[in-house]
Structure formats: structure tokens, C-alpha cells
Design an enzyme around this catalytic site. Structure first.
Site, PDB file in Angstrom:
ATOM      1  N   ASP A  17      -3.590  -2.851   9.441  1.00 37.81           N
ATOM      2  CA  ASP A  17      -2.454  -1.938   9.554  1.00 37.81           C
ATOM      3  C   ASP A  17      -1.794  -1.626   8.213  1.00 37.81           C
ATOM      4  O   ASP A  17      -1.188  -0.575   8.052  1.00 37.81           O
ATOM      5  CB  ASP A  17      -1.424  -2.460  10.561  1.00 37.81           C
ATOM      6  CG  ASP A  17      -0.965  -3.877  10.291  1.00 37.81           C
ATOM      7  OD1 ASP A  17      -1.410  -4.477   9.297  1.00 37.81           O
ATOM      8  OD2 ASP A  17      -0.158  -4.396  11.087  1.00 37.81           O
ATOM      9  N   ASP A  71       5.943 -13.513   7.140  1.00 36.58           N
ATOM     10  CA  ASP A  71       5.314 -13.956   8.401  1.00 36.58           C
ATOM     11  C   ASP A  71       4.686 -15.343   8.340  1.00 36.58           C
ATOM     12  O   ASP A  71       4.737 -16.075   9.325  1.00 36.58           O
ATOM     13  CB  ASP A  71       4.252 -12.971   8.896  1.00 36.58           C
ATOM     14  CG  ASP A  71       4.813 -11.613   9.257  1.00 36.58           C
ATOM     15  OD1 ASP A  71       6.003 -11.549   9.615  1.00 36.58           O
ATOM     16  OD2 ASP A  71       4.081 -10.626   9.160  1.00 36.58           O
TER      17      ASP A  71
END
Length: 761
Positions: free
Chosen positions: A81, A466
Site C-alpha cells: 500500500d 506500528d
């Protein structure tokens, strides 16, 4: 701007070629002048000769899909992505990045990928990360070694909601010059010249909901295109095409039986709240479709799996779990076993509790077997996947799922952090364990927030989005201890070390599972201890709330926390006391060589402040030479701080302004302006060159509208570009750190391609 220009870049031999595609003759003189200008600029701005490599962590980001070649065993591609696309090299047993040459940031978002069904060397990718930025179609005739880039008018959203659907891009198996693209906002598009030019399919009934303005929620739009290869013979366009829509509407699945000339909605579709996300068509004419009530990767609370007899338009509900106590969530990934008719498998979507999983059927979906209870995972090449638990999680955000067309036992899926493969997938139907291992060597798809290269101990510490961050003792191995722990962070926003005692390191960030948000280490980041702060002391306003930055004095004895006002601790967080003499919102920095000295800048007024008592009190200092500092106030907790202290140089400071670069060698009393003819975003320091005692300066900066990595060995007077045109990484450079022990080495954190490090050749 010539939209028909084709750039071809050879990422292996570093040869370059610029050609034109159907440029009118009246443009020829302009084109010659344009090429000459490019040649002159390139000769004048020749980059330094550097070798670029990834610091190895292995994977780390969301991979929306994996596609095996149906023509050649061992050939596969995946799209990410925010990190471009990759090809699996079966000989090397690793993934190879294919799009590092791109300088357009938005092209690093993979909206879709498609393989030529006749030529195994040809691959296409739809490149566009966000719908308010440019998009393009990329075509390679040599498996991604070189690419032709064709800008398009319609927009894409490779990092927006719905990025796991697809595939949106499809090549006609009977006439590979024909491609269709199912767009998010502008309906269906068609190319008849191998992706070079595109026209909207006017006959298609859905024209899209329009491109959303900045800040508005994106649309998923059309979710997939698939051809029925049996509907015509080789050399003629396939007559039967299916296109799905994942936007709210009366109909969600459409069919053409005249090669796209006319379209009709498939009758008796599943309930309108369910949106078709992915599909697979078998040789008998059965179309399998996964559904969810939200295109994901988050937000789905219901879903189903249906199959459609394309000859009779008869629907059959084959949802694996229909029970009243079924988990909330949908279905997304789907794949057929091409070696065994009626064998297929699907993956769930957004089944956070307890976990996303995979179902396998050998009878066309009449019965299913689920893998989670007996699936075993081996993650030694990516130890951080344990996340502090006893076992790595099976999956989440499981949009990508594929079965090797040459070997039904070889099955792969991706999560929000890694890809897994198994070679015993058939065990599922025998209620036997399936054995999964990380299948991501070579993929580094992470967003890096901060980097630190101390003067002793490991050469690099990192702060990730993350997945927390790492201490990198070996740049070529994923850290065996995994991510920083005690506590574990989701995001690490700041790292700092004591300039004269580099084994003392502090970090702050977004905590994982209610753990503390501050930590310190006294052994160079190999072990950590949490820092406790009272609720009142930990508060900050605006975007900085609850995640204050932390720094340390040059001797590691004082920790300073950027609360409002800042607070200091001299007993490793047992007690904290407020700093006095600073205006609200000022954020100090520590001198790298003098443990008593701290400095701060009030951006609203331009006033400069110093402390000579290890940060307890600050006094305003008359400072000369600074510009209007208001435009330089950082607005994000992840932004690089513009006031920087120099390595091993007491009282030596730099201020990185949007207007210019400013240097002080007298503890901020005076700043000298440097105008290096490039717009610098942030700087860092590395080992001095031979014969000098002043550190090498590295910078992320823009020159002639191209963001690059630069180096200065003469105190910022002149700069040398050190990344070349084959190593542009979408110009998604985010943070930088020079190495104080290896001359010329620099570490660069990207937004999508992990950490890069470069050494002079």
C-alpha cells in the site's frame, strides 16, 4: 508536460533511456531542447558513488495482494500500500523491489497489479497511493527490471480504505493488448494498446461517485474485473466480462457478453448491504465471490461467500460460518486450486476477535475446514512478530491470499505485518496441522519515524510506525530479540542518547496495550526499563497530547520530558520537577558535549533560551541572526525538531528553517545564515572526513524540485547528492542519521521502504 512520455529505467544495470510515444512533429524541437537541458542538469548534479541497501527487518506493512504467474512456476508478484511492488525471485529465494527508481511519491501506492496471461515477462501495476495525487499505469516487458510509466487522468487510492479488494486491473486472456481498470471514482476504463492510453467505458452503467475532496472519505468504487477466457478464441477480445462495485447501490455485479459494448446487472444478487470484494472463476464457469459490508481493511462486521453459475445466473450461498454465534467480520481473500477442481479457500476480514483465519473446501464450498486451531507459524526471520506473546498471531487484515497454480499445497497469505507460506495446505482438510513460515525475505515495507546512530554500541537504533522499533546490532539480520520491549510501543516517536555516555538511551511513543509510553536503557538499547510519569505531568495539548518527547543530558544523568512545562528527573523517573523560565510550548534540546547546557527556542517570538544548570532553569539570551521562526514551528509529534546540537561540539547548534540554514558556534548568541541553494528538511551528523574535526552533515533536502539525500564535508557550505536516479524510493525520505564512527555512512528512514543505509563505494 508531455503526458505521453515514457520513462524506462533499468534498475539492475543503471542504464537510462527517455523515449516519446506518438509525440507530434511540432514538438520535436522542444523535445530536443528538453533532453539537452536534462543532460546538462544531470552532468552538473552528478551524484556521489554510493551503495544502497536495506536494514533488514523483513516485511512489516500491509500487502493487499499476491499474484502467482499461471505461466511459470516460481514466478509471483505482490503489491504494497505504501512501498511499491515486488517480484519473487525463486533462484535467490527472496523478494526483489521493482519500483525504487520512482521519484513520484504517490506512485508507491499499489492500487492493483496484473500479469499478462500469454507473456510471462510482462507485468502491469496501477500506481496511485491517494486520490488527491497523480496516478499512473506502469508496464514492464522484463519482469520489472525496466518500466514504462503512463500517467492517467483517473485517480487511485492504494493506501485508502478498500485497498484490499481486486484485482481492479485485468488483461484480456484472448487479446492481451486489451486491459480494463475498475476505478474508485470514475467508473470503468479500457486500454487497447497495452496500457498506454485509456478511455472511459461509456456503456458501463456506473460512472462513479466522483473524486472526493481532501479530507473526505474515499470511495471503494469498482472492486474487480475478470474475463471469461472461454468466451472467445485467441486473437479476439473476450466476449464475457464481469465487473463488480463495492459502493452502495441497487446492483453490485455486472456482465457483458459482447466484449464490453453493453452491460447488464446480474439478477438475484445477495443482499444489498453486502459488497463484492474479490473473485475467482473456474473452468466450468462458476464465479466465486467474497463479500463484506465494508471494504476494509477495518470496519467489516458481516460477510458471506457466494458462487454464481455464470451459465444459468443461479446463486448459491457457500459462506463457511453461518452459525448464530459466528464471529463478526467479512470475507475477502479467495483462491482456487487449479490442480484440483472444486477445491478453493477463502480468508476472513476484520475478525479481530479472536483472529482472522482461512477456510478450505474440497467440494465447491459445500463443506469447509478452518485452520486456526492447528496452524503452526515459524517466524525466525522476523522475530518481532511475536509482539511480546508466546506465539505470533495467525492474522489480521488478511486480504491477500493465493494458491500456487502449479502446487495446491503451496498457499500464501498476508497480514498487516508479514506474508506467510505453507507447503502442506491439504492437511487442513484432514484436520492435521499446517506449517506456515514467513515468506517475506527482501520485503521492507515500513514507515520509519526516527533513527539514532550513537557513538558507541550498536550502530543503529530505530523508531517505527506500528511495530515499535529496534536495536540493530547486525544490519543484515532482523533483530533476534524482536522489537524494543518493557515497554512495547506501537509507534516510537522520539529517540535520544547521551552524547558523552552513549549507552544511555531514552525513547517515547504510542504504547501497546496500555503499557507505559516512556523508557530508558543503560546498555545501548539492549534492555529497557519503563519510566513512570504522573497523569498531570504527562499531559500535552493538541497533537502532542499523551506522547511527550524525551531527551537526556550529555552525561545521561538528567532526563527531560516535553510536558507543559517541561519536567526533569535526575533519579530515573522516580521524581520529576518542572523546568522554570521557559514559555509554554518551548521544547529544549541538550548540548551533545556539555552536560550542563540545554537550549530552547520560542517559535512564536523567536526568543532564544539557555540553561547552564542541567535544565533546571532557563534564561532568555539575546540571539542575533535568526529569521522569523513562526513558520518553522513543528505541527506533528513525528516531525524532526529544527533546532539541533552538533556531535562532540559544545555550544555548536544548527537551526533548520524553511527559509535557510542557520549555524551557531557560540551557544546560540549569534546565528550565521547559510543559503546552500537547496531546501533542507532535516539534518544529522556523521564521522568527520579525514583531516577535519567537524562532523560530516547529512540532509534530506530538495533541489530543482527533486527531494534527495545530500552530504556536506565543509560545514554546510557545499553539498553533494548521494542517492542516484535508481535509488529514489518515491522520494519518501522521512528521517536521517549519520554514523559517527564510519565516514560517509548514512541511515535514511522512509515512509514505505523501511530503513536504508548507504556507504561510499
Amino acid at each position: 508536460k508531455m503526458k505521453s512520455a515514457i520513462r524506462q529505467i533499468n534498475t539492475e544495470t543503471q542504464s537510462r533511456k527517455v523515449t516519446t510515444n506518438k509525440v507530434p512533429s511540432c514538438f520535436s524541437s522542444c523535445l530536443r531542447a528538453f533532453v539537452v537541458q536534462i543532460f546538462i542538469f544531470s552532468a552538473a548534479a552528478q551524484p556521489a558513488n554510493y551503495t544502497w541497501k536495506n536494514v533488514k527487518v523483513v516485511a512489516g506493512g500491509f500487502i493487499p495482494n499476491i499474484i502467482f504467474s499461471p505461466l511459470e512456476k516460481g514466478l509471483a508478484y505482490c503489491r504494497t500500500d505504501i512501498g511499491g511492488c515486488y517480484r519473487w525471485d525463486d533462484a535467490q529465494k527472496k523478494w526483489l523491489p521493482l519500483t525504487d527508481f520512482l521519484k513520484e511519491s504517490n506512485y508507491f501506492g499499489g492500487e492493483s497489479i496484473a500479469l499478462d496471461p500469454v507473456d510471462p515477462n510482462t507485468v502491469y501495476t496501477a500506481a496511485g497511493m491517494y486520490s488527491n495525487e497523480p496516478a499512473a499505469m506502469l508496464r514492464s516487458r522484463d519482469r520489472g527490471k525496466t518500466w514504462s510509466v503512463f500517467p492517467v487522468s483517473f485517480r487511485m487510492g492504494g493506501n485508502e480504505d478498500g485497498r484490499g479488494v481486486g484485482e481492479r486491473l485485468a488483461v484480456d486472456p484472448n487479446d492481451p493488448k486489451i486491459l480494463y481498470f475498475a476505478s474508485r471514482h470514475e467508473g470503468l476504463w479500457k486500454s487497447t494498446d497495452s496500457a498506454e492510453h485509456w478511455q472511459q467505458v461509456e456503456s458501463f452503467p456506473l460512472k462513479g461517485l466522483g473524486n472526493p475532496s481532501r479530507g473526505q472519505r474515499t470511495h471503494t468504487g469498482l472492486s474487480f474485473v475478470i474475463f471469461d477466457s472461454t468466451s472467445n478464441s485467441r486473437g479476439s477480445a473476450s466476449k464475457t466480462i464481469f465487473v463488480a462495485s463495492a459502493d452502495p447501490g441497487e446492483h453490485h455485479l455486472f456482465r457483458s457478453d459482447d466484449a464490453g459494448a453493453t452491460w447488464s446487472a446480474i439478477p438475484s444478487e445477495p443482499e444489498k448491504s453486502l459488497l463484492p470484494l474479490r473473485t475467482a472463476l473456474n473452468d466450468a464457469g462458476t464465479l466465486y465471490i467474497t463479500y463484506a459490508n465494508n471494504a476494509g481493511p477495518n470496519g467489516a462486521t458481516a460477510g458471506a461467500v457466494f458462487k454464481l453459475n455464470t451459465k444459468t445466473n443461479e446463486w448459491t450461498d457457500i459462506t463457511p460460518d453461518k452459525g448464530p454465534d459466528r464471529n463478526k467480520g467479512g470475507y475477502c481473500g479467495i483462491a482456487l486450486d487449479r490442480q484440483h477442481p472444486n477445491t478453493l479457500a477463502v480468508s476472513t476480514l476484520n475478525h479481530w476477535h479472536p483472529v482472522d483465519t482461512i477456510y478450505r473446501s474440497t467440494d465447491g464450498g459445500n463443506t469447509w475446514h478452518e485452520i486456526s486451531e492447528k496452524a503452526q507459524r515459524e517466524v525466525s526471520i522476523s522475530p518481532y512478530l511475536f509482539w511480546g506473546d508466546k506465539q505470533p498471531k495467525l492474522g489480521w487484515w488478511m486480504a491477500a491470499f493465493a494458491i500456487d497454480p502449479f502446487d495446491g499445497n503451496h498457499t500464501v497469505y498476508a497480514t498487516g505485518a508479514a506474508m506467510y507460506e505453507t507447503h502442506d495446505f491439504s492437511n487442513t482438510s484432514e484436520d492435521q496441522p499446517t506449517h506456515w513460515s514467513v515468506w517475506a525475505d527482501g520485503i521492507e515495507e515500513t514507515a520509519i519515524i526516527t533513527l539514532l546512530s550513537p557513538s558507541a554500541g550498536p550502530h543503529l537504533l530505530s523508531g517505527f510506525g506500528d511495530i515499535g522499533g529496534f536495536t540493530h546490532d547486525d544490519l543484515d539480520t532482523s533483530p533476534p530479540q524482536g522489537m524494543h520491549s518493557n515497554p512495547i510501543f506501537n509507534n516510537t516517536n522520539t529517540l535520544d542518547y547521551a552524547g558523552q555516555k552513549p549507552d544511555v538511551i531514552v525513547r517515547s511513543g504510542q504504547p501497546h496495550d496500555q503499557q507505559p509510553s516512556l523508557a530508558y536503557s543503560e546498555d545501548s538499547g539492549h534492555t529497557w526499563s519503563p519510566l513512570a510519569v504522573s497523569q498531570t505531568q504527562g499531559q500535552q495539548s493538541g497533537r502532542f497530547r499523551s506522547t511527550p518527547a524525551i531527551i537526556t543530558s550529555a552525561d545521561g544523568s538528567t532526563f527531560m520530558l516535553m510536558t507543559r512545562p517541561p519536567t526533569i528527573s535526575r533519579d530515573r523517573g522516580k521524581t520529576w520537577s518542572p523546568v522554570t523560565g521557559l514559555p509554554n510550548g518551548a521544547r529544549p534540546i541538550a548540548d551533545r558535549a556539555n552536560p550542563n547546557s540545554f537550549y530552547a527556542l520560542d517559535f512564536s517570538t523567536g526568543h532564544f533560551f539557555t540553561s547552564s544548570d542541567t535544565g533546571a532553569t532557563f534564561t532568555q539570551t539575546d540571539s542575533q541572526g535568526l529569521p522569523d521562526t513562526r513558520p518553522d514551528q513543528p505541527t506533528s509529534r513525528e516531525a524532526a525538531w529544527p533546532l539541533i546540537a552538533t556531535l562532540d561540539k559544545p555550544g555548536d547548534l544548527w537551526f533548520v528553517s524553511k527559509q535557510a540554514l542557520f549555524h551557531s558556534s557560540d551557544a546560540g548568541k549569534t546565528f550565521a545564515k547559510l543559503d546552500p541553494n537547496l531546501q533542507i528538511e532535516t539534518i544529522s551528523f556523521g564521522k568527520p572526513p579525514s583531516g577535519s574535526d567537524y562532523p560530516t552533515i547529512f540532509a534530506i533536502a530538495t533541489m530543482n524540485n527533486l527531494k534527495s539525500i545530500f552530504r556536506s564535508t565543509d560545514t554546510g557550505k557545499t553539498w553533494l547528492r548521494i542517492n542516484d536516479d535508481e535509488h529514489q524510493y518515491g522520494t519518501r525520505f522521512r528521517c536521517i542519521s549519520g554514523d559517527p564512527r564510519i565516514f560517509g555512512r548514512v541511515y535514511v528512514g522512509t515512509d514505505g521502504r523501511g530503513i536504508l543505509y548507504a556507504d561510499p563505494k
